[in-house]
Design a protein around this motif. Structure first.
Motif, PDB file in Angstrom:
ATOM      1  N   TYR A  38      -1.852  46.656  92.227  1.00 27.72           N
ATOM      2  CA  TYR A  38      -2.206  46.672  93.646  1.00 27.72           C
ATOM      3  C   TYR A  38      -1.127  45.969  94.478  1.00 27.72           C
ATOM      4  CZ  TYR A  38      -7.084  48.089  92.691  1.00 27.72           C
ATOM      5  OH  TYR A  38      -8.214  48.770  92.323  1.00 27.72           O
ATOM      6  N   ARG A  39      -0.672  44.822  93.986  1.00 28.58           N
ATOM      7  CA  ARG A  39       0.301  44.031  94.734  1.00 28.58           C
ATOM      8  C   ARG A  39       1.588  44.818  94.961  1.00 28.58           C
ATOM      9  NH1 ARG A  39       5.413  42.303  95.185  1.00 28.58           N
ATOM     10  NH2 ARG A  39       5.508  42.396  92.917  1.00 28.58           N
ATOM     11  N   ALA A  40       2.093  45.470  93.922  1.00 27.42           N
ATOM     12  CA  ALA A  40       3.340  46.218  94.048  1.00 27.42           C
ATOM     13  C   ALA A  40       3.209  47.349  95.067  1.00 27.42           C
ATOM     14  CB  ALA A  40       3.756  46.779  92.691  1.00 27.42           C
ATOM     15  N   LEU A  41       2.125  48.082  94.994  1.00 27.71           N
ATOM     16  CA  LEU A  41       1.942  49.210  95.910  1.00 27.71           C
ATOM     17  C   LEU A  41       1.804  48.737  97.360  1.00 27.71           C
ATOM     18  CD1 LEU A  41      -0.440  51.345  93.686  1.00 27.71           C
ATOM     19  CD2 LEU A  41       1.889  51.957  94.366  1.00 27.71           C
ATOM     20  N   LEU A  42       1.038  47.686  97.579  1.00 25.41           N
ATOM     21  CA  LEU A  42       0.838  47.196  98.943  1.00 25.41           C
ATOM     22  C   LEU A  42       2.117  46.558  99.488  1.00 25.41           C
ATOM     23  CD1 LEU A  42      -2.761  45.747  98.545  1.00 25.41           C
ATOM     24  CD2 LEU A  42      -2.103  47.774  99.874  1.00 25.41           C
ATOM     25  N   THR A  43       2.883  45.863  98.636  1.00 31.37           N
ATOM     26  CA  THR A  43       4.167  45.320  99.079  1.00 31.37           C
ATOM     27  C   THR A  43       5.103  46.447  99.491  1.00 31.37           C
ATOM     28  OG1 THR A  43       4.008  43.326  97.715  1.00 31.37           O
ATOM     29  CG2 THR A  43       6.213  44.014  98.359  1.00 31.37           C
ATOM     30  N   GLY A  44       5.152  47.506  98.695  1.00 30.85           N
ATOM     31  CA  GLY A  44       6.004  48.643  99.027  1.00 30.85           C
ATOM     32  C   GLY A  44       5.597  49.316 100.322  1.00 30.85           C
ATOM     33  N   ILE A  45       4.300  49.506 100.531  1.00 31.52           N
ATOM     34  CA  ILE A  45       3.811  50.124 101.764  1.00 31.52           C
ATOM     35  C   ILE A  45       4.193  49.276 102.970  1.00 31.52           C
ATOM     36  CG2 ILE A  45       1.697  50.686 103.047  1.00 31.52           C
ATOM     37  CD1 ILE A  45       0.469  51.415 100.246  1.00 31.52           C
ATOM     38  N   HIS A  46       3.948  47.974 102.860  1.00 27.66           N
ATOM     39  CA  HIS A  46       4.271  47.066 103.963  1.00 27.66           C
ATOM     40  C   HIS A  46       5.771  47.072 104.261  1.00 27.66           C
ATOM     41  CE1 HIS A  46       3.679  43.610 106.608  1.00 27.66           C
ATOM     42  NE2 HIS A  46       4.720  43.040 106.015  1.00 27.66           N
ATOM     43  N   LEU A  47       6.595  47.089 103.212  1.00 27.35           N
ATOM     44  CA  LEU A  47       8.044  47.102 103.406  1.00 27.35           C
ATOM     45  C   LEU A  47       8.498  48.381 104.098  1.00 27.35           C
ATOM     46  CD1 LEU A  47      10.891  45.985 102.930  1.00 27.35           C
ATOM     47  CD2 LEU A  47      10.817  47.000 100.641  1.00 27.35           C
ATOM     48  N   MET A  48       7.981  49.503 103.673  1.00 26.47           N
ATOM     49  CA  MET A  48       8.385  50.768 104.287  1.00 26.47           C
ATOM     50  C   MET A  48       8.021  50.814 105.773  1.00 26.47           C
ATOM     51  SD  MET A  48       9.981  52.538 102.018  1.00 26.47           S
ATOM     52  CE  MET A  48      10.589  50.966 101.397  1.00 26.47           C
ATOM     53  N   ARG A  49       6.923  50.207 106.122  1.00 29.83           N
ATOM     54  CA  ARG A  49       6.459  50.259 107.518  1.00 29.83           C
ATOM     55  C   ARG A  49       7.141  49.234 108.415  1.00 29.83           C
ATOM     56  NH1 ARG A  49      -0.045  50.633 106.240  1.00 29.83           N
ATOM     57  NH2 ARG A  49      -0.132  52.893 105.842  1.00 29.83           N
ATOM     58  N   THR A  50       7.446  48.069 107.870  1.00 29.25           N
ATOM     59  CA  THR A  50       7.869  46.956 108.721  1.00 29.25           C
ATOM     60  C   THR A  50       9.284  46.454 108.434  1.00 29.25           C
ATOM     61  OG1 THR A  50       7.055  45.221 107.223  1.00 29.25           O
ATOM     62  CG2 THR A  50       5.467  46.179 108.780  1.00 29.25           C
ATOM     63  N   GLY A  51       9.855  46.803 107.295  1.00 30.15           N
ATOM     64  CA  GLY A  51      11.138  46.241 106.905  1.00 30.15           C
ATOM     65  C   GLY A  51      11.036  44.794 106.478  1.00 30.15           C
ATOM     66  N   GLU A  52       9.830  44.342 106.139  1.00 30.63           N
ATOM     67  CA  GLU A  52       9.591  42.948 105.762  1.00 30.63           C
ATOM     68  C   GLU A  52       9.093  42.879 104.325  1.00 30.63           C
ATOM     69  OE1 GLU A  52       6.876  39.252 107.398  1.00 30.63           O
ATOM     70  OE2 GLU A  52       5.954  41.230 107.222  1.00 30.63           O
ATOM     71  N   ILE A  53       9.659  41.938 103.553  1.00 27.05           N
ATOM     72  CA  ILE A  53       9.184  41.688 102.189  1.00 27.05           C
ATOM     73  C   ILE A  53       7.980  40.760 102.265  1.00 27.05           C
ATOM     74  CG2 ILE A  53       9.706  40.597  99.987  1.00 27.05           C
ATOM     75  CD1 ILE A  53      11.150  43.153 100.188  1.00 27.05           C
ATOM     76  N   GLN A  54       6.834  41.237 101.800  1.00 20.91           N
ATOM     77  CA  GLN A  54       5.616  40.428 101.757  1.00 20.91           C
ATOM     78  C   GLN A  54       5.003  40.608 100.368  1.00 20.91           C
ATOM     79  OE1 GLN A  54       3.381  37.932 101.840  1.00 20.91           O
ATOM     80  NE2 GLN A  54       3.696  38.100 104.062  1.00 20.91           N
ATOM     81  N   ALA A  55       5.131  39.563  99.546  1.00 23.61           N
ATOM     82  CA  ALA A  55       4.671  39.654  98.158  1.00 23.61           C
ATOM     83  C   ALA A  55       3.316  38.998  97.927  1.00 23.61           C
ATOM     84  CB  ALA A  55       5.707  39.018  97.230  1.00 23.61           C
ATOM     85  N   HIS A  56       2.735  38.387  98.945  1.00 23.59           N
ATOM     86  CA  HIS A  56       1.522  37.585  98.806  1.00 23.59           C
ATOM     87  C   HIS A  56       0.296  38.484  98.946  1.00 23.59           C
ATOM     88  CE1 HIS A  56      -1.387  34.362 100.179  1.00 23.59           C
ATOM     89  NE2 HIS A  56      -0.845  33.803  99.124  1.00 23.59           N
ATOM     90  N   LEU A  57      -0.395  38.726  97.838  1.00 24.67           N
ATOM     91  CA  LEU A  57      -1.490  39.693  97.835  1.00 24.67           C
ATOM     92  C   LEU A  57      -2.625  39.321  98.787  1.00 24.67           C
ATOM     93  CD1 LEU A  57      -2.573  42.342  96.735  1.00 24.67           C
ATOM     94  CD2 LEU A  57      -3.499  41.100  94.770  1.00 24.67           C
ATOM     95  N   PRO A  58      -3.073  38.050  98.881  1.00 26.58           N
ATOM     96  CA  PRO A  58      -4.125  37.744  99.859  1.00 26.58           C
ATOM     97  C   PRO A  58      -3.739  38.119 101.283  1.00 26.58           C
ATOM     98  CG  PRO A  58      -3.948  35.965  98.272  1.00 26.58           C
ATOM     99  CD  PRO A  58      -2.794  36.878  98.003  1.00 26.58           C
ATOM    100  N   THR A  59      -2.457  37.980 101.637  1.00 26.55           N
ATOM    101  CA  THR A  59      -2.000  38.409 102.958  1.00 26.55           C
ATOM    102  C   THR A  59      -2.030  39.927 103.070  1.00 26.55           C
ATOM    103  OG1 THR A  59      -0.590  36.460 103.179  1.00 26.55           O
ATOM    104  CG2 THR A  59      -0.071  38.341 104.590  1.00 26.55           C
ATOM    105  N   LEU A  60      -1.632  40.609 102.006  1.00 26.41           N
ATOM    106  CA  LEU A  60      -1.612  42.073 102.011  1.00 26.41           C
ATOM    107  C   LEU A  60      -3.004  42.674 102.063  1.00 26.41           C
ATOM    108  CD1 LEU A  60       1.166  42.477  99.308  1.00 26.41           C
ATOM    109  CD2 LEU A  60       1.383  43.163 101.710  1.00 26.41           C
ATOM    110  N   CYS A  61      -4.024  41.871 101.752  1.00 26.99           N
ATOM    111  CA  CYS A  61      -5.404  42.359 101.844  1.00 26.99           C
ATOM    112  C   CYS A  61      -5.762  42.773 103.269  1.00 26.99           C
ATOM    113  CB  CYS A  61      -6.383  41.284 101.358  1.00 26.99           C
ATOM    114  SG  CYS A  61      -6.426  41.079  99.559  1.00 26.99           S
TER     115      CYS A  61
END
Length: 260
Positions: free
Chosen positions: A164-187
């Motif tokens: 889940y973490r990898a997929l959500l990090t990738g989605i967030h990166l593609m949309r924002t250009g920002e690396i976000q690896a913290h799963l509770p934040t990605l929730c």
């Protein structure tokens, strides 16, 4: 040089063990060291190892002779029953990895859990946006598939959360250009499964705890959907096709090496 306040480390679930001996036991100067792994991702267990990652700087003579230098170095120890390992690459190798759509090194470089830093680290971090491309989606897609296969094999919660973490990090990166690896934040992402906070809490209780077998069909459907979302996000991403920061990284490596 420790820059993350102890309270922030405690909030991240890190036991406040003395990291100084591990950091000091290095033959070459450290450029930086940060916390990676489950503590960075926001779902450590009480018995989670402490994964430190970073870069070091070999002397110029090590690169000029006949012998191949040791560009990657691993050091490990155990303090109060907590296993800690430090893996660093020489700055040149680290820069080359940054240019290869490598999400791991980007997450290590931009980790907010910094235990050693300096001017070269600050400059390297400032150059990170210049290595981002939409091709980084391939890294997160591949990592998610590897972790899903591990989940299928073991039934453990940890690789499922990594998926889940990898997929959500990738989605967030593609949309924002920002690396976000913290799963509770990605929730907070609209596509994040509503059950994720409960799974994170269950993982905190046991590093190798098993996931509920009844969860698998739902998890498979959710991860399939997240793969589709990642594909769609990559297709419309504003991230470039190729990195723009190679020349600046080259200049930084040369300057840092000559300065010793």
């Amino acid at each position: 040089m420790t820059v993350t306040p102890p309270e922030a480390l405690r909030t991240a679930g890190l036991p406040l063990t003395d990291l100084a001996p591990l950091l000091a036991d290095q033959p070459d100067p450290l450029v930086f060291a940060t916390v990676s792994g489950a503590h960075l991702y926001g779902f450590p267990s009480r018995d989670s190892d402490i994964d430190l990652r970073g870069a070091h700087l070999l002397p110029a003579a090590a690169l000029l002779g006949l012998d191949e230098p040791e560009e990657t170095r691993t050091t490990a120890d155990d303090s109060d029953g907590v296993e800690r390992d430090l893996v660093t690459h020489d700055l040149r190798k680290f820069a080359r990895l940054l240019l290869r759509r490598n999400g791991y090194v980007l997450e290590q470089l931009t980790s907010p859990l910094v235990v050693h830093t300096g001017p070269v680290h600050a400059e390297l971090t400032a150059l990170a946006p210049g290595v981002l491309t939409h091709h980084h989606a391939h890294h997160y897609r591949g990592f998610a598939r590897t972790q899903w296969r591990l989940y299928e094999r073991t039934g453990e919660l940890k690789p499922l959360l990594y998926t889940y973490r990898a997929l959500l990090t990738g989605i967030h990166l593609m949309r924002t250009g920002e690396i976000q690896a913290h799963l509770p934040t990605l929730c907070a992402l609209p596509e994040a499964p509503a059950r994720l906070p409960g799974l994170i809490a269950a993982k905190a209780a046991a590093e190798h705890g098993a996931a509920d077998p009844a969860l698998r069909p739902t998890a498979e459907a959710e991860t399939d959907r997240l793969h589709t979302v990642l594909d769609e996000a990559e297709a419309v991403s504003a991230l470039p096709d190729a990195p723009s920061g190679r020349a600046a990284l080259h200049d930084l490596v040369v300057r840092a090496r000559l300065a010793g």
